[in-house]
Scaffold this active site. Structure first.
Site, mmCIF file in Angstrom:
data_model
loop_
_atom_site.group_PDB
_atom_site.id
_atom_site.type_symbol
_atom_site.label_atom_id
_atom_site.label_comp_id
_atom_site.label_asym_id
_atom_site.label_seq_id
_atom_site.Cartn_x
_atom_site.Cartn_y
_atom_site.Cartn_z
ATOM 1 C CG HIS A 262 16.207 -8.556 20.667
ATOM 2 N ND1 HIS A 262 16.807 -7.354 20.934
ATOM 3 C CD2 HIS A 262 14.915 -8.260 20.367
ATOM 4 C CE1 HIS A 262 15.925 -6.370 20.804
ATOM 5 N NE2 HIS A 262 14.764 -6.899 20.451
ATOM 6 C CD GLU A 263 12.365 -10.800 18.895
ATOM 7 O OE1 GLU A 263 11.396 -10.496 19.613
ATOM 8 O OE2 GLU A 263 12.891 -9.988 18.099
ATOM 9 C CG HIS A 266 10.989 -8.370 23.318
ATOM 10 N ND1 HIS A 266 10.773 -7.108 23.825
ATOM 11 C CD2 HIS A 266 11.736 -8.186 22.189
ATOM 12 C CE1 HIS A 266 11.364 -6.203 23.036
ATOM 13 N NE2 HIS A 266 11.956 -6.835 22.039
ATOM 14 C CD GLU A 292 13.866 -3.191 21.635
ATOM 15 O OE1 GLU A 292 12.729 -3.701 21.646
ATOM 16 O OE2 GLU A 292 14.765 -3.559 20.870
#
Ligand code: ZN
Length: 492
Positions: A262-263, A266, A292
């Protein structure tokens, strides 16, 4: 010096100040000794004040105006860059310094009160602060201006160009079908309650495996790092310095891994922005929703897919030998588990957006004055019962669970779901490209990252988020792609 060069000189100065603040902020979350917090808070307050001064000064406004006069109107990127700079300048200068100060003081007290209220699960401690923040939000909305209702101006803070009406439109499309899918997903998990082989999954092995996966996505460790924190995040300290964090659970390696994916999503967005435009909208992310969309795309569409695990489960087994006991179907059942739970940040992919729809509806009603602060806990519980079929045991598991409102962040929550929706649209559009599709089948992600680079990252904040979606996918922003994705994964 040309007007544009002069403006660039000023924005570079502001970028140096704000990225210095980010660097100190990252250190605060990772390695700062407990006793050093007070001085760090002073450093950060000074830097953020300085940055605000620089980017709202008369000199800056003048340079911006001259640059707008000088820009070649056929140069879409430069025009988009300056327009966004003007929009940010207008929003920042519409708020008087006294209000900005009041805001920061109010939020810092509110955050403190919220933290105590949550610990004791006592809403009455937080209620007066929320009341004041709500009043201040209305005041800010009036100063910023809006089309139809004051909540529009708050949404605009996080998702430029979006309004209550545009968000409602896609959320209304999402809601009914989502409830059906979520219920089916929860039933399916109950019928097949598979578990991950028991741990330990040593932290050292997790770190090594996570790094391999992040590298395969294209995360550049020469321009970034992964460190450990209680609350995972991604932050940018400079054009070549993107920091991710994660936390480890030795009984379940997928928790840190999915967090890293997830990170990293980003981080890949930040690494994909043009370095030479750092500090300008052209070299900045466009919105929280688009940010997101990138993290959810890598975490969910890539990292939770069968194709991904066909390649990576054997590699994971080299790191964690107990995975020999589980086959790929059971493993997928583990990472596709769905259950109704009280806490948003612990929610799975199938039920997550229900948590957001609930918050969007409640904060909208609060802003309109249709709901009073004192009625919030009961309204929350009632809405929760309707969506999830259960009632939170206390407010800590209900309306006190999230930090956002205590920071005055009304309008923030919808961006999580907007990200899920556009992430699914981007993924579908990318998979129409032969190179992306065949790479994906072989767990090779260069072509996918290139596609996102061309269609999303490289644009920076030169277009509205909804225009980025339209251009990249050929479609209007909608809930269709996300629903289809959830249906295939959770109900088939
Ligand atoms: Zn995120």
């Amino acid at each position: 010096m040309s007007a544009i060069e002069n403006l660039k000189k000023l924005t570079t100065e502001a970028a140096i100040v704000s990225s210095s603040a980010s660097t100190l902020g990252w250190d605060q979350e990772t390695y700062l000794p407990e006793g050093a917090h007070a001085w760090r808070a002073r450093q950060l307050a000074w830097l953020s004040g300085r940055c605000h001064e620089l980017s709202t000064s008369k000199e800056f406004g003048g340079a911006l105006k001259s640059a707008l006069d000088e820009v070649d109107s056929s140069d879409e990127r430069s025009v988009g860059n300056l327009r966004e700079m003007q929009r940010r300048f207008d929003r920042a200068t519409k708020l008087p310094a006294s209000l900005v100060e009041r805001d920061s003081e109010l939020s810092s007290h509110a955050k403190h009160a919220w933290s105590e209220a949550r610990k004791k699960s006592d809403f009455s401690i937080f209620a007066p602060h929320l009341e004041a923040l709500l009043e201040l939000s209305r005041e800010k909305a009036e100063l910023w201006g809006y089309e139809n209702e004051s909540y529009d101006a708050l949404i605009e803070t996080y998702e430029r160009g979006a309004t209550t009406a545009s968000v409602s439109k896609v959320f209304d499309e999402l809601g009914p079908e989502l409830r059906t899918i979520a219920a089916a997903a929860v039933e399916r998990t109950k019928a097949n309650p598979v578990k991950l082989p028991s741990g330990p999954y040593p932290v050292e092995q997790q770190t090594a495996f996570n790094e391999k996966v992040a590298r395969s996505f294209g995360f550049d460790f020469n321009r970034g790092r992964i460190d450990t924190t209680a609350h995972p995040f991604c932050t940018t300290l400079g054009p070549s310095d993107i920091r991710l964090t994660t936390r480890y659970d030795e009984s379940d390696f997928t928790s840190s891994l999915l967090g890293v994916m997830h990170e990293a999503g980003h981080g890949l967005y930040e690494q994909g922005l043009r370095q030479e435009d750092f500090g300008l909208p052209a070299g900045d992310s466009v919105s929280l929703g688009i940010h997101e969309s990138q993290s959810r795309l890598w975490e969910n569409h890539v990292g939770r897919s069968r194709q991904f695990w066909e390649h990576w489960l054997p590699v994971a087994t080299d790191h964690f030998p107990q995975l020999k006991e589980i086959d790929i179907d059971d493993f997928l059942a583990v990472i596709h588990r769905a259950e109704f739970s009280f806490i948003r940040v612990e929610a799975d992919e199938a039920t997550y957006d229900l948590h957001i729809l609930l918050r969007f509806n409640l904060e909208h009603r609060l802003m309109r004055g249709d709901l009073t602060v004192s009625d919030l806990p009961s309204a929350w519980n009632e809405a929760f019962e309707q969506s999830f079929g259960m009632t939170p045991p206390d407010d800590a598991h209900g309306c006190l669970q999230d930090i956002h409102w205590s920071m005055g962040g009304l309008g923030y929550f919808p961006t999580y779901t907007l990200g899920n929706l556009s992430g699914a649209q981007f993924f579908n559009a990318a998979m129409e490209d032969d190179a992306v599709r065949s790479g994906f089948a072989k767990a090779e992600y260069g072509p996918l990252l290139n596609w996102l680079g061309r269609n999303v990252h490289d644009l920076g904040a030169t277009l509205d988020p909804s225009d980025i979606v339209r251009r990249a996918t050929g479609n209007e922003p909608s809930a269709g792609a996300h629903l289809e994705h959830l249906r295939l994964r959770y109900t088939k």
